[in-house]
Write an enzyme that holds these catalytic residues in place. Sequence first.
Site, PDB file in Angstrom:
ATOM      1  N   LYS A 147     -11.245  27.472   0.308  1.00 16.30           N
ATOM      2  CA  LYS A 147     -12.652  27.451   0.724  1.00 16.30           C
ATOM      3  C   LYS A 147     -12.821  26.391   1.809  1.00 16.30           C
ATOM      4  O   LYS A 147     -12.718  25.194   1.518  1.00 16.30           O
ATOM      5  CB  LYS A 147     -13.510  27.115  -0.510  1.00 16.30           C
ATOM      6  CG  LYS A 147     -14.957  27.577  -0.442  1.00 16.30           C
ATOM      7  CD  LYS A 147     -15.632  27.442  -1.803  1.00 16.30           C
ATOM      8  CE  LYS A 147     -17.135  27.603  -1.722  1.00 16.30           C
ATOM      9  NZ  LYS A 147     -17.809  27.436  -3.009  1.00 16.30           N
ATOM     10  N   SER A 192     -25.906  25.050  -1.493  1.00 18.87           N
ATOM     11  CA  SER A 192     -25.477  24.325  -0.290  1.00 18.87           C
ATOM     12  C   SER A 192     -25.467  25.269   0.911  1.00 18.87           C
ATOM     13  O   SER A 192     -25.917  24.890   2.002  1.00 18.87           O
ATOM     14  CB  SER A 192     -24.093  23.719  -0.514  1.00 18.87           C
ATOM     15  OG  SER A 192     -24.129  22.839  -1.596  1.00 18.87           O
ATOM     16  N   HIS A 248     -28.351  19.501  -7.148  1.00 20.90           N
ATOM     17  CA  HIS A 248     -27.247  18.848  -7.864  1.00 20.90           C
ATOM     18  C   HIS A 248     -27.722  17.524  -8.465  1.00 20.90           C
ATOM     19  O   HIS A 248     -27.397  17.179  -9.597  1.00 20.90           O
ATOM     20  CB  HIS A 248     -26.088  18.543  -6.906  1.00 20.90           C
ATOM     21  CG  HIS A 248     -25.413  19.730  -6.310  1.00 20.90           C
ATOM     22  ND1 HIS A 248     -25.233  19.894  -4.962  1.00 20.90           N
ATOM     23  CD2 HIS A 248     -24.866  20.827  -6.888  1.00 20.90           C
ATOM     24  CE1 HIS A 248     -24.592  21.027  -4.725  1.00 20.90           C
ATOM     25  NE2 HIS A 248     -24.372  21.619  -5.875  1.00 20.90           N
ATOM     26  N   ARG A 287     -28.687  28.143 -12.562  1.00 25.14           N
ATOM     27  CA  ARG A 287     -29.894  28.373 -11.766  1.00 25.14           C
ATOM     28  C   ARG A 287     -30.600  29.655 -12.135  1.00 25.14           C
ATOM     29  O   ARG A 287     -31.792  29.699 -12.273  1.00 25.14           O
ATOM     30  CB  ARG A 287     -29.543  28.400 -10.268  1.00 25.14           C
ATOM     31  CG  ARG A 287     -29.282  27.025  -9.693  1.00 25.14           C
ATOM     32  CD  ARG A 287     -28.617  27.118  -8.374  1.00 25.14           C
ATOM     33  NE  ARG A 287     -27.386  27.876  -8.507  1.00 25.14           N
ATOM     34  CZ  ARG A 287     -26.644  28.278  -7.502  1.00 25.14           C
ATOM     35  NH1 ARG A 287     -27.011  28.024  -6.287  1.00 25.14           N
ATOM     36  NH2 ARG A 287     -25.523  28.949  -7.717  1.00 25.14           N
TER      37      ARG A 287
HETATM   38  N1  COA Z   1     -28.568  23.025  -7.342  1.00 25.10           N
HETATM   39  C1  COA Z   1     -28.309  23.559  -6.150  1.00 25.10           C
HETATM   40  N2  COA Z   1     -27.212  24.261  -5.880  1.00 25.10           N
HETATM   41  C2  COA Z   1     -26.317  24.436  -6.860  1.00 25.10           C
HETATM   42  C3  COA Z   1     -26.509  23.913  -8.130  1.00 25.10           C
HETATM   43  C4  COA Z   1     -27.704  23.179  -8.360  1.00 25.10           C
HETATM   44  N3  COA Z   1     -27.977  22.652  -9.546  1.00 25.10           N
HETATM   45  N4  COA Z   1     -25.454  24.246  -8.894  1.00 25.10           N
HETATM   46  C5  COA Z   1     -24.634  24.966  -8.125  1.00 25.10           C
HETATM   47  N5  COA Z   1     -25.149  25.078  -6.893  1.00 25.10           N
HETATM   48  C6  COA Z   1     -24.569  25.825  -5.764  1.00 25.10           C
HETATM   49  C7  COA Z   1     -23.592  25.013  -4.963  1.00 25.10           C
HETATM   50  O1  COA Z   1     -24.238  24.302  -3.939  1.00 25.10           O
HETATM   51  C8  COA Z   1     -22.674  26.073  -4.418  1.00 25.10           C
HETATM   52  O2  COA Z   1     -23.257  26.613  -3.267  1.00 25.10           O
HETATM   53  P1  COA Z   1     -22.364  27.278  -2.140  1.00 25.10           P
HETATM   54  O3  COA Z   1     -21.599  28.384  -2.753  1.00 25.10           O
HETATM   55  O4  COA Z   1     -23.423  27.717  -1.230  1.00 25.10           O
HETATM   56  O5  COA Z   1     -21.491  26.182  -1.593  1.00 25.10           O
HETATM   57  C9  COA Z   1     -22.693  27.175  -5.451  1.00 25.10           C
HETATM   58  O6  COA Z   1     -23.823  26.912  -6.266  1.00 25.10           O
HETATM   59  C10 COA Z   1     -21.444  27.211  -6.252  1.00 25.10           C
HETATM   60  O7  COA Z   1     -21.378  26.063  -7.032  1.00 25.10           O
HETATM   61  P2  COA Z   1     -20.203  25.038  -7.155  1.00 25.10           P
HETATM   62  O8  COA Z   1     -20.656  24.163  -8.249  1.00 25.10           O
HETATM   63  O9  COA Z   1     -19.849  24.360  -5.903  1.00 25.10           O
HETATM   64  O10 COA Z   1     -19.103  25.967  -7.716  1.00 25.10           O
HETATM   65  P3  COA Z   1     -17.779  26.492  -7.139  1.00 25.10           P
HETATM   66  O11 COA Z   1     -17.756  27.892  -7.588  1.00 25.10           O
HETATM   67  O12 COA Z   1     -17.566  26.234  -5.695  1.00 25.10           O
HETATM   68  O13 COA Z   1     -16.750  25.580  -7.927  1.00 25.10           O
HETATM   69  C11 COA Z   1     -15.508  24.772  -9.857  1.00 25.10           C
HETATM   70  C12 COA Z   1     -16.598  25.644  -9.282  1.00 25.10           C
HETATM   71  C13 COA Z   1     -15.065  23.665  -8.943  1.00 25.10           C
HETATM   72  C14 COA Z   1     -16.092  24.154 -11.078  1.00 25.10           C
HETATM   73  C15 COA Z   1     -14.333  25.707 -10.230  1.00 25.10           C
HETATM   74  O14 COA Z   1     -13.962  26.470  -9.121  1.00 25.10           O
HETATM   75  C16 COA Z   1     -13.136  24.983 -10.781  1.00 25.10           C
HETATM   76  O15 COA Z   1     -13.170  24.392 -11.829  1.00 25.10           O
HETATM   77  N6  COA Z   1     -12.013  25.010 -10.053  1.00 25.10           N
HETATM   78  C17 COA Z   1     -10.798  24.300 -10.431  1.00 25.10           C
HETATM   79  C18 COA Z   1      -9.677  25.268 -10.807  1.00 25.10           C
HETATM   80  C19 COA Z   1      -9.753  25.646 -12.246  1.00 25.10           C
HETATM   81  O16 COA Z   1      -9.695  24.841 -13.144  1.00 25.10           O
HETATM   82  N7  COA Z   1      -9.867  26.971 -12.504  1.00 25.10           N
HETATM   83  C20 COA Z   1      -9.928  27.505 -13.850  1.00 25.10           C
HETATM   84  C21 COA Z   1     -11.302  27.428 -14.419  1.00 25.10           C
HETATM   85  S1  COA Z   1     -12.065  28.977 -14.478  1.00 25.10           S
END
Ligand code: COA
Length: 163
Positions: free
Chosen positions: A42, A129, A18, A91
């Site tokens: 979550k 993560s 990140h 990624r």
């Molecule tokens: N390096 C290392 N790990 C990375 C990374 C990077 N550059 N980028 C992403 N990851 C990993 C994260 O650690 C995470 O790992 P985990 O699943 O083991 O915890 C995984 O990739 C998922 O990434 P994350 O960025 O945490 O995404 P998410 O899917 O949990 O959340 C949001 C995405 C918050 C952006 C999205 O759910 C959101 O916008 N929600 C709000 C509601 C909304 O507006 N919805 C409509 C839009 S579609």
Amino acid sequence: MERIAIYPGSFDPVTNGHLDIIKRGVKLFDTIIVAILINPRKTGLFTVEERLDMLNETLKDIPHVRAESFEGLLVDFAAQKSATAILRGLRAVSDFEYEFQMALMNRKLNREIQSVYLMTGLRWIFTSSSIIKEAALFGGDINGMVPPCVKKRLEEKLGKKLG
Ligand code: COA
């Protein structure tokens, strides 16, 4: 006009992958707001407050970057913060479909906000993560994968010393 980007995610916890995106992203934007989604669906290892603490500690020496948490729609949070971009890291090919869907939905919800993607550095292509937490849980060496304050918090949370 100040160019503000939101870098959203779960950050449970923040990793060096990140951090790589944040450090590169700050060269493209005037301000980056790292935004932790408060997601009742979550359950994380760390509370949102703990994740925020780790992010604040990690980001303290990086100018023009700050961390906040949000609930609800990402585009609404972005608009509230006068942000014009959502920054995400890609990624691998496996990230693409989900990210593409999310970018299209966000665009449908608010056409003023652009989704911007940075390719993750090769070193971080395999990290997430969860995988780091799993390695830590079984006592694996996670040095270089997370900031030092995160390693310390993981040791406290899991009640073990990590290599
Ligand atoms: N390096 C290392 N790990 C990375 C990374 C990077 N550059 N980028 C992403 N990851 C990993 C994260 O650690 C995470 O790992 P985990 O699943 O083991 O915890 C995984 O990739 C998922 O990434 P994350 O960025 O945490 O995404 P998410 O899917 O949990 O959340 C949001 C995405 C918050 C952006 C999205 O759910 C959101 O916008 N929600 C709000 C509601 C909304 O507006 N919805 C409509 C839009 S579609």
